[in-house]
Structures are given as structure tokens and as C-alpha cells.
Write an enzyme that holds these catalytic residues in place. Structure first.
Site, PDB file in Angstrom:
ATOM      1  N   LYS A  41     -10.861  -1.900   6.674  1.00 37.69           N
ATOM      2  CA  LYS A  41      -9.645  -1.619   7.432  1.00 37.69           C
ATOM      3  C   LYS A  41     -10.100  -1.224   8.829  1.00 37.69           C
ATOM      4  O   LYS A  41     -11.088  -0.480   8.966  1.00 37.69           O
ATOM      5  CB  LYS A  41      -8.908  -0.459   6.756  1.00 37.69           C
TER       6      LYS A  41
ATOM      7  N   ARG B  37       0.080  10.366   0.522  1.00 36.48           N
ATOM      8  CA  ARG B  37       0.359  11.460   1.453  1.00 36.48           C
ATOM      9  C   ARG B  37       1.475  12.358   0.949  1.00 36.48           C
ATOM     10  O   ARG B  37       1.785  13.365   1.573  1.00 36.48           O
ATOM     11  CB  ARG B  37       0.851  10.877   2.781  1.00 36.48           C
TER      12      ARG B  37
ATOM     13  N   GLU C 276       0.852  -1.198   0.000  1.00 38.17           N
ATOM     14  CA  GLU C 276       0.000   0.000   0.000  1.00 38.17           C
ATOM     15  C   GLU C 276       0.885   1.244   0.000  1.00 38.17           C
ATOM     16  O   GLU C 276       1.668   1.459   0.919  1.00 38.17           O
ATOM     17  CB  GLU C 276      -0.892  -0.015   1.254  1.00 38.17           C
TER      18      GLU C 276
HETATM   19  O1  LIG Z   1      -2.353   6.761   5.622  1.00 37.95           O
HETATM   20  C1  LIG Z   1      -3.420   6.194   5.886  1.00 37.95           C
HETATM   21  O2  LIG Z   1      -4.346   6.107   5.105  1.00 37.95           O
HETATM   22  C2  LIG Z   1      -3.639   5.614   7.210  1.00 37.95           C
HETATM   23  O3  LIG Z   1      -4.714   5.198   7.477  1.00 37.95           O
HETATM   24  C3  LIG Z   1      -2.557   5.520   8.181  1.00 37.95           C
HETATM   25  C4  LIG Z   1      -1.730   4.251   8.144  1.00 37.95           C
HETATM   26  O4  LIG Z   1      -2.506   3.110   8.089  1.00 37.95           O
HETATM   27  C5  LIG Z   1      -0.854   4.270   9.323  1.00 37.95           C
HETATM   28  O5  LIG Z   1      -0.055   5.397   9.202  1.00 37.95           O
HETATM   29  C6  LIG Z   1      -0.040   3.057   9.529  1.00 37.95           C
HETATM   30  O6  LIG Z   1       1.146   3.389  10.200  1.00 37.95           O
HETATM   31  P1  LIG Z   1       1.647   2.680  11.535  1.00 37.95           P
HETATM   32  O7  LIG Z   1       0.770   3.187  12.641  1.00 37.95           O
HETATM   33  O8  LIG Z   1       3.062   3.133  11.668  1.00 37.95           O
HETATM   34  O9  LIG Z   1       1.529   1.213  11.321  1.00 37.95           O
END
Ligand SMILES: O=C(O)C(=O)C[C@H](O)[C@H](O)COP(=O)(O)O
Length: 214
Positions: A129, A45, A41
Site C-alpha cells: 500500500k 478503527r 477493506e
Molecule cells: O486506516 C488505515 O489503515 C489507513 O491507512 C487510512 C486509510 O487508508 C485512509 O483513511 C483512506 O482515507 P481517504 O484519505 O479518505 O481516502
């Protein structure tokens, strides 16, 4: 429509990539695939994200590349146009859900409450999700949803680590988890692809660890 969970059912972990330089996308994807994580994925961003999706779709056929952080109907169209094979969102609205459904691309809308799960089931969406997984209640929360809402399946993401992933993967309603722990910022900055591959290999073995634990 094909579920995201059927695209690469052998992959227990979806690496969530934030990419600054599109030129890194192909070597990064190759390292993840070599480590056993073909479902990738790339979050929308950064300005490089769509070029990164395009490059992986064109040059790494073993990867199943998707787009994350898809929060507008415009982003759905852009990601699908770039070749994303699945779309992930941290949440959902009626407009976004309509665009996701119309795209023909498998998708995972984000939920964090039982009511949202019920609302999506009501609309025929069973793959979701669970975000932000750790902050929203983690393993106990998903375990509690499995009884009353057995039709929903989740890819929990947000705050998950190599240490906490196996407990999620042992749940009947969790086919895979998402996370960034196999992509440490210093390894990405150094373009240390062998390290990414090694961490991916460790992550791809996590379901096996769950199975042997019984
Ligand atoms: O960018 C997106 O659409 C999101 O929903 C956020 C990501 O799923 C999280 O940033 C995962 O990052 P960790 O918490 O480091 O595993």
C-alpha cells in the site's frame, strides 16, 4: 502466496470503510458489490469492525472482505479469525510483517519511501500500500519509483478522489487505488445504499476511463 492484487483484478478501486454499526456492514457491502467494487477493506478503527468483517464474510459471498488499519500482530490474528481475506496496514515493522506472513492471508503493508520499498522487496514482498498517497508524493512519486523498482506494485491510498484516481490507475505499478470517496459520511449516516451503489459504479468504471483515454 496469492497477492491481494489477484483477489479481484477487475476491481480498480478498494473502498476503505469505517463502520460504526455492524448492522450496516451487510447492506453496505451489497451496495459496493452491486456497484462493481467487490474488494472491500473494513478498517479496524471502530469497535464494530471485526463484527462487520464477520458479517460480510458470512453473508455477502460475492464480496472479498479484508481488514484495514492492521497495525499489531494481535490485530492480524483477530482479523484473520473474523474471516478477513486480505489484510492492510498503513505501515510495517518486522514483528508485524512476520505476523502477516505467518497468517497465510494476503496482505498489503504500507510504505511511503523508496527505502521501505527496497526493504520489502528484499523480504520477498512485492504488493504494497502506498500511504498516505497524496501527502507522500502522489502520482509523480510512484512514477519515479517505477524505473528503479519495477518489481513493486502499489495500492495508493490516502487523499485520493474520483478526480485523481485515473492518473494513479494509468501507472504501470498501480493495479488499484484505495479510498473513501464513494462512502460519503452523510450517505452512511442516512443509510443511503443506492447512493453508495451509484458512487461505487462510477468508481468501478474508472479503469475503463483510463483505457479509453489511452
Ligand atoms: O486506516 C488505515 O489503515 C489507513 O491507512 C487510512 C486509510 O487508508 C485512509 O483513511 C483512506 O482515507 P481517504 O484519505 O479518505 O481516502
Amino acid at each position: 502466496m496469492t497477492s491481494v492484487f489477484d483477489l479481484a483484478p477487475q476491481a480498480p478501486v478498494v473502498p476503505v470503510v469505517v463502520i460504526e454499526d455492524a448492522a450496516d456492514a451487510v447492506p453496505l457491502a451489497r451496495a459496493l458489490v452491486a456497484g462493481g467494487l467487490p474488494l472491500i477493506e473494513i478498517t479496524l478503527r471502530t469497535p464494530a469492525a471485526l463484527d462487520a468483517v464477520r458479517a460480510v464474510a458470512a453473508e455477502v459471498p460475492e464480496a472479498v472482505v479484508g481488514a484495514g488499519t492492521v497495525v499489531t500482530a494481535e490485530a492480524v490474528a483477530a482479523a484473520a479469525g473474523a474471516g478477513a481475506r486480505f489484510l492492510v496496514s498503513p505501515g510495517w515493522t518486522e514483528r508485524l510483517l512476520g505476523a502477516l506472513g505467518d497468517s497465510g492471508v494476503p496482505f498489503l503493508p504500507g510504505v511511503s519511501t523508496a527505502s521501505e520499498v527496497v526493504a520489502l522487496l528484499e523480504r520477498g514482498v512485492e504488493a504494497m500500500k502506498f500511504f498516505p498517497a497524496e501527502a507522500a508524493g502522489g502520482v509523480p512519486y510512484l512514477k519515479s519509483l517505477a524505473g528503479p523498482l519495477p518489481g513493486a506494485r502499489f495500492c495508493p491510498t490516502g487523499g485520493i478522489s474520483a478526480g485523481s484516481a485515473p492518473a494513479y490507475l494509468s501507472l504501470p505499478n498501480v493495479p488499484c487505488v484505495g479510498g473513501t470517496w464513494m462512502l460519503p459520511p452523510d450517505a452512511l449516516a442516512a443509510r443511503d445504499w443506492p447512493r453508495v451503489e451509484a458512487l461505487a459504479r462510477e468508481a468501478s468504471g474508472l479503469r475503463g476511463a483510463v483505457a479509453t483515454r489511452g
